[in-house]
Design an enzyme around this catalytic site. Structure first.
Site, mmCIF file in Angstrom:
data_model
loop_
_atom_site.group_PDB
_atom_site.id
_atom_site.type_symbol
_atom_site.label_atom_id
_atom_site.label_comp_id
_atom_site.label_asym_id
_atom_site.label_seq_id
_atom_site.Cartn_x
_atom_site.Cartn_y
_atom_site.Cartn_z
ATOM 1 N N GLU A 88 0.859 -1.191 0.000
ATOM 2 C CA GLU A 88 0.000 0.000 0.000
ATOM 3 C C GLU A 88 0.898 1.246 0.000
ATOM 4 O OE1 GLU A 88 -2.093 0.003 3.723
ATOM 5 O OE2 GLU A 88 -3.452 1.626 3.175
ATOM 6 N N LYS B 152 -9.631 2.288 -1.774
ATOM 7 C CA LYS B 152 -9.825 1.592 -0.492
ATOM 8 C C LYS B 152 -11.166 1.947 0.145
ATOM 9 C CE LYS B 152 -7.187 0.701 3.779
ATOM 10 N NZ LYS B 152 -5.928 1.051 4.494
ATOM 11 N N CYS C 4 -5.106 -3.577 2.595
ATOM 12 C CA CYS C 4 -4.805 -3.609 4.022
ATOM 13 C C CYS C 4 -6.030 -3.837 4.901
ATOM 14 C CB CYS C 4 -4.032 -2.348 4.409
ATOM 15 S SG CYS C 4 -3.054 -2.603 5.918
#
Ligand code: ACM
Length: 263
Positions: free
Chosen positions: A38, A109, A142
């Site tokens: 990331e 995200k 993540c």
């Protein structure tokens, strides 16, 4: 199919140095699908909106996506990698999928972690999958691991491999991804970073490493150390993720009791 990750320690704000580190390390490799962490070229711990604005890039056209596409062409591979994305007046913690033909897609995200919520907008792209020829791949970033719906949605849409760029600071994710793979019969490639950041008087963030590749049966093919740079490339057969039959009586996705799951 050869898949891998590159776990390393990006330097905050030094995009050129981080891109050079990646292109140098990957210059000779043979791999079909490579996952990078990331925010791998910018660093993670932003301390102001101005920093986000100065490091965020348009997709495509920004330096990170451009360099990744060059690398994908040069090495004839696909890459999934995280970057801060500028889209109009909004900023996202995104990941791109690129291949020899250029940009294939971007994922923004959905579940922002901790102070990311101060600087980024929550992504609305949803959990998408792409056919890259050798496999169907999905992308999550993540903290999305904390929401089993993310991996489940990708599996329901046909993902055989979960590509998971990360900057993990909590210790639980590497073990949790074993369950995500088992409960969805998919592979996962988690590419985490190492090192720590302590910027602008904020608490130190220590990244836990432990990048890993996990099979649809929940076997950890390889897990990296917590604190060392590591490039890992392994052979997998994505077909192992296609058969969702657990035994003659149980089929993982077919047997879901959707009407019982509404809150
Ligand atoms: C995280 O989502 N970077 C923990």
């Amino acid at each position: 199919m050869l898949v891998g990750y590159f776990q390393f320690n990006p330097s905050f704000g030094d995009v050129k140095r981080n891109l050079d580190a990646v292109t140098t390390r990957l210059a000779q490799v043979r791999c079909d699908l490579m996952v990078l962490p990331e925010l791998f070229a910018s660093g993670y711990q932003f301390v102001s909106q101005e920093e986000v604005e100065s490091l965020a890039e348009p997709v495509p056209g920004g330096p990170t996506t451009t360099r990744l596409i060059e690398l994908a062409r040069d090495r004839a591979m696909h890459l999934v990698a995280g970057l801060p994305e500028r889209h109009g007046r909004r900023y996202y913690n995104s990941a791109v999928l690129v291949g020899p033909s250029g940009l294939l897609g971007v994922y923004r995200k959905a579940h922002l972690f901790y102070e990311e919520t101060l600087f980024f907008s929550s992504g609305e792209t949803g959990f998408q999958v792409w056919d890259i020829g050798s496999a169907t791949v999905g992308v999550m970033i993540c903290f999305d691991w904390f929401y089993p719906e993310a991996a489940r949605t990708l599996a329901l849409r046909g993902a055989e491999i979960l590509c998971h760029p990360s900057n993990l600071v909590l210790p639980h994710c590497p073990d949790a991804m074993v369950t995500r793979c088992l409960e969805n019969r998919v592979f996962s490639i988690t590419a985490n970073r190492i090192g720590s950041e302590e910027r602008g008087g904020k608490d130190r963030l220590t990244y836990v490493g432990h990048s890993e590749i996990v099979t649809p049966r929940g076997r950890i093919l390889h897990r990296a150390p917590p604190d060392q740079e590591e490039l890992t490339i392994l052979e997998i057969d994505p077909k192992d993720a296609r058969n969702k039959s657990l035994n003659p009586y149980n089929d993982l996705l077919r047997d879901r009791r959707k009407h019982l799951y509404e809150a």
